[in-house]
Write an enzyme that holds these catalytic residues in place. Structure first.
Site, PDB file in Angstrom:
ATOM      1  N   HIS A  22      -0.852  14.661  -4.137  1.00  0.00           N
ATOM      2  CA  HIS A  22      -0.966  12.576  -4.886  1.00  0.00           C
ATOM      3  C   HIS A  22      -1.156  12.767  -5.946  1.00  0.00           C
ATOM      4  O   HIS A  22      -1.513  12.912  -6.451  1.00  0.00           O
ATOM      5  CB  HIS A  22      -3.023  13.628  -4.175  1.00  0.00           C
ATOM      6  N   GLU A  25       0.364   7.851  -0.335  1.00  0.00           N
ATOM      7  CA  GLU A  25       0.061   6.371  -0.735  1.00  0.00           C
ATOM      8  C   GLU A  25       1.398   6.687  -1.559  1.00  0.00           C
ATOM      9  O   GLU A  25       1.392   5.670  -2.768  1.00  0.00           O
ATOM     10  CB  GLU A  25      -1.409   5.723  -1.137  1.00  0.00           C
ATOM     11  N   ASN A  54      -4.791   4.520   4.671  1.00  0.00           N
ATOM     12  CA  ASN A  54      -5.833   4.472   3.455  1.00  0.00           C
ATOM     13  C   ASN A  54      -6.370   3.440   3.586  1.00  0.00           C
ATOM     14  O   ASN A  54      -5.033   2.670   3.599  1.00  0.00           O
ATOM     15  CB  ASN A  54      -5.723   5.807   2.291  1.00  0.00           C
ATOM     16  N   TYR A  62      -9.112  -0.290   1.964  1.00  0.00           N
ATOM     17  CA  TYR A  62      -9.841  -0.032   0.645  1.00  0.00           C
ATOM     18  C   TYR A  62     -10.682  -1.820   0.776  1.00  0.00           C
ATOM     19  O   TYR A  62     -11.863  -2.290   1.084  1.00  0.00           O
ATOM     20  CB  TYR A  62      -9.922  -0.075  -0.209  1.00  0.00           C
ATOM     21  N   GLU A  65      -8.667   7.693   4.108  1.00  0.00           N
ATOM     22  CA  GLU A  65      -9.408   7.432   3.178  1.00  0.00           C
ATOM     23  C   GLU A  65      -9.854   5.833   3.769  1.00  0.00           C
ATOM     24  O   GLU A  65      -9.151   5.003   3.584  1.00  0.00           O
ATOM     25  CB  GLU A  65      -8.779   6.983   1.874  1.00  0.00           C
TER      26      GLU A  65
HETATM   27  C1  GBH Z   1      -6.652   5.844  -3.114  1.00  0.00           C
HETATM   28  O1  GBH Z   1      -6.151   4.181  -4.123  1.00  0.00           O
HETATM   29  C2  GBH Z   1      -6.477   6.772  -3.801  1.00  0.00           C
HETATM   30  O2  GBH Z   1      -5.498   8.310  -2.543  1.00  0.00           O
HETATM   31  C3  GBH Z   1      -7.464   8.006  -4.225  1.00  0.00           C
HETATM   32  O3  GBH Z   1      -6.741   8.811  -5.209  1.00  0.00           O
HETATM   33  C4  GBH Z   1      -8.149   6.828  -5.648  1.00  0.00           C
HETATM   34  O4  GBH Z   1      -9.186   7.179  -6.020  1.00  0.00           O
HETATM   35  C5  GBH Z   1      -9.038   5.963  -4.465  1.00  0.00           C
HETATM   36  O5  GBH Z   1      -7.701   5.392  -3.986  1.00  0.00           O
HETATM   37  C6  GBH Z   1      -9.772   4.822  -5.417  1.00  0.00           C
HETATM   38  O6  GBH Z   1      -9.187   3.715  -6.127  1.00  0.00           O
HETATM   39  O7  GBH Z   1      -3.855  -1.728 -10.363  1.00  0.00           O
HETATM   40  O8  GBH Z   1      -5.133  -3.270 -11.012  1.00  0.00           O
HETATM   41  O9  GBH Z   1      -3.392  -3.871  -8.975  1.00  0.00           O
HETATM   42  C7  GBH Z   1      -6.569   3.347  -3.281  1.00  0.00           C
HETATM   43  C8  GBH Z   1      -5.587   2.661  -3.334  1.00  0.00           C
HETATM   44  C9  GBH Z   1      -4.373   0.468  -4.404  1.00  0.00           C
HETATM   45  C10 GBH Z   1      -6.059   0.402  -5.481  1.00  0.00           C
HETATM   46  C11 GBH Z   1      -3.140   0.048  -5.588  1.00  0.00           C
HETATM   47  C12 GBH Z   1      -5.814   0.258  -6.415  1.00  0.00           C
HETATM   48  C13 GBH Z   1      -4.454  -0.894  -7.812  1.00  0.00           C
HETATM   49  C14 GBH Z   1      -4.999  -2.026  -8.672  1.00  0.00           C
HETATM   50  N1  GBH Z   1      -5.231   1.519  -4.140  1.00  0.00           N
HETATM   51  N2  GBH Z   1      -4.250  -0.520  -6.213  1.00  0.00           N
HETATM   52  S1  GBH Z   1      -4.887  -2.589  -9.660  1.00  0.00           S
END
Ligand code: GBH
Length: 552
Positions: free
Chosen positions: A198, A245, A384, A386, A455
């Site tokens: 990770h 990821e 994962n 979001y 996630e």
């Molecule tokens: C996950 O990534 C991770 O696995 C975890 O470690 C983390 O804490 C959690 O989510 C919350 O963030 O650079 O502003 O354009 C989530 C997926 C995809 C989120 C890429 C951030 C880029 C944002 N990530 N994204 S930016």
């Protein structure tokens, strides 16, 4: 609240109507800039639509009514997850462990990155984080109190092999720590769900051969590390994820440069790096390393240990910005550059055509032997997810540094309505229906795989500045889980084979470049005393699964 850059483009099109008159239509696109720098508030460009919504009384988003339009039909109280459905909370080593210089742990690229001024927004690091290295008993007791079936955590490679390489020594104290964790989980009746990588690459490997950029050396070192892990823990761990990821390790680490090792073409951010080639090379190394580790597991361990192994990929749904064929194709391209980049080689045998076409020889090619090794190298689909983006076609030729499939991403509809409420994180908009669509899209493209959701979760606007009482009553996060769990139930009813759900995260923790100030925990953590206090969201997630899971 972090600021970010916005670019507004206005295009006018003039057409002749049937009666000979001319008609001009003007279209304004607002582009969310992923190449955000950590600008000071003075230099940041203020947002209009989205920001207005997000800076007006934030409590409005804690009101379930304002969520109403985001919720799909409610599945209702009769829904049941199958008895073998695994639910629980997820974490990652560097984000929670702390104790970075204890018991032989080697330095990682994240220790180095955090020590570089300007990389982490609040100048914090994972040096102490949640102090979980010293709190195995307490953390497992918390999980037990929540009644989880499983706990997803990651191993720090550099605790196990401090220098990382295949000829470097193994650290027995690192093995002992994870033995303690795994044994305590099992004693509490909790299934360990483990990730090998990770993001915390041993620094020595970055210094030795540029880490992920070396597609010859890196996979061999990862293979040996994986073998040590299976040998040490495979008698008790039956659920494995090789990488978390790879999209983030590659694009954030080597493209945008906002994650370690911070390489990018943007010279304002870093003196070295090449966004046009390095992310694709890093991704290629990860695929090869993943496939070698799976091969080792299958040939040396699976028959006797009897576990399952896969990789976990992140993806946010891409909804076409308009009904036009161009935007629909752009949304598919966005998904291909996001997730099919990894999932196609693993499930279908090669990179998607859209990537080959746009990237040409900047995208590494697999030899026939490598293709055969990579294809089929997953026992399930780890996911994962979001958020969601609206995706518009970009007419101009792709830039060399483009990483997204030559599209324009929006976080508001063309009429200015935001796609959903924004979380504290600049990239995270709450869009439950997007997860249902994504699950169905993956189910269809990859021929109905078992999908393990590893996630899903959110940060709460301004949470770090709330009083403890307000913060513990995290209704924004409760609503996020309400919406997204409903979407999961709808997808299960659609026929998607979803086998697990892990909320991110068990604890408030070190949120990478967003530091300690952005909290994703269902449990509050006081970063001075390391006290843990359950938030309302932890009670919600736990009672949701208790109420909706068939008893064994
Ligand atoms: C996950 O990534 C991770 O696995 C975890 O470690 C983390 O804490 C959690 O989510 C919350 O963030 O650079 O502003 O354009 C989530 C997926 C995809 C989120 C890429 C951030 C880029 C944002 N990530 N994204 S930016």
């Amino acid at each position: 609240m972090v600021n970010y850059k916005k670019t507004t483009t206005t295009t006018s099109t003039t057409i002749k109507t049937a009666d000979g008159a001319t008609k001009t239509t003007t279209k304004t696109s607002t582009v969310y800039d992923r190449l955000r720098t950590f600008a000071t508030p003075e230099s940041a460009i203020p947002l209009d639509t989205v920001n207005r919504l997000m800076t007006s009384p934030r409590k409005q988003y804690a009101d379930a009514n304002t969520y109403a339009h985001l919720l799909e039909p409610q599945v209702g109280p009769s829904f049941k997850y199958p008895a073998d459905f695994l639910w629980g909370f997820a974490t990652a080593s560097y984000q929670i462990e702390g104790a970075v210089a204890e018991e032989g742990r080697g330095r990682t690229i994240w220790d180095e990155f955090c020590d570089t001024p300007g990389k982490v927004i609040d100048a914090t690091s994972g040096a102490t984080a949640c102090d979980s290295f010293h709190r195995v008993t307490e953390d497992v007791a918390l999980l037990k109190a929540y009644g989880v079936k499983a706990y997803r955590f990651s191993f720090a490679w550099s605790r196990i092999i401090p220098l990382g390489g295949r000829d470097d020594p193994v650290n027995p104290l690192g093995i002992a720590y994870y033995n303690r964790l795994i044994d305590t989980l099992l004693a509490a009746g909790i299934t360990p769900f483990a990730t090998l990588y990770h993001w915390d690459l041993p620094l020595a490997l970055a210094e030795r051969y540029n880490g992920l950029l070396n597609s010859e050396e890196f996979p061999k070192d990862f293979e040996r590390y994986a073998r040590v892990v299976f040998q040490s823990f495979g008698d008790r761990v039956k659920h494995w994820l090789t990488f978390n990821e790879p999209y983030c390790s590659s694009k954030l680490g080597y493209g945008w440069g906002n994650h370690a090792p911070g390489r990018t073409s943007d010279r304002a951010k870093n003196p070295v790096g090449d966004t046009s080639v390095e992310p694709w090379r890093a991704g290629h190394s990860i695929l090869l390393a993943h496939a070698r580790a799976v091969n080792v597991y299958r040939t040396e361990f699976q028959a006797t240990q009897g576990g399952k192994i896969a990789i976990t990929l992140n993806c946010d749904w891409g909804e076409p910005y308009s009904d036009s064929e161009e935007d629909k194709a752009a949304a598919v391209r966005y998904l291909e550059f996001y997730v099919a980049w990894f999932a196609d080689p693993i499930f279908l045998g090669d990179y998607p055509e859209s990537l080959k076409k746009q990237l040409g020889n900047r995208l590494p090619a697999f030899s026939e032997e490598e293709k055969a090794l990579v294809k089929g190298s997953a026992d399930f689909f780890g996911l994962n997810s979001y958020t969601t983006r609206l995706v518009e076609n970009r007419d101009a030729a792709p830039e060399l540094d483009d990483l997204d499939g030559n599209v324009i991403q929006h976080t508001a509809y063309s009429n200015g309505t935001p796609i959903g409420p924004r979380a504290e994180s600049v990239w995270l908009f709450v869009v439950p229906w997007g997860l249902r669509k994504l699950l169905n899209w993956l189910d269809n493209r990859y021929d109905h795989p078992d999908i393990f959701l590893t996630e899903n979760g959110c940060s709460v606007p301004n949470e770090n500045n709330l009083t403890k009482e307000e913060l513990l009553n995290d209704q924004f996060r409760v609503n996020f889980y309400k919406g997204y769990l409903n979407a999961v139930q709808l997808a299960i009813n659609d026929g998607v084979k979803i086998k697990s759900y892990f909320a991110w995260s068990l604890l408030d923790n070190f949120e990478w470049a967003d530091g300690l100030q952005t909290r994703f925990g269902c449990t509050y953590v006081d970063f001075d005393t390391f006290e843990r206090i359950p938030k309302a969201s932890a009670r919600f997630v736990s009672s949701h699964f208790k109420a909706h899971t068939i008893e064994e």
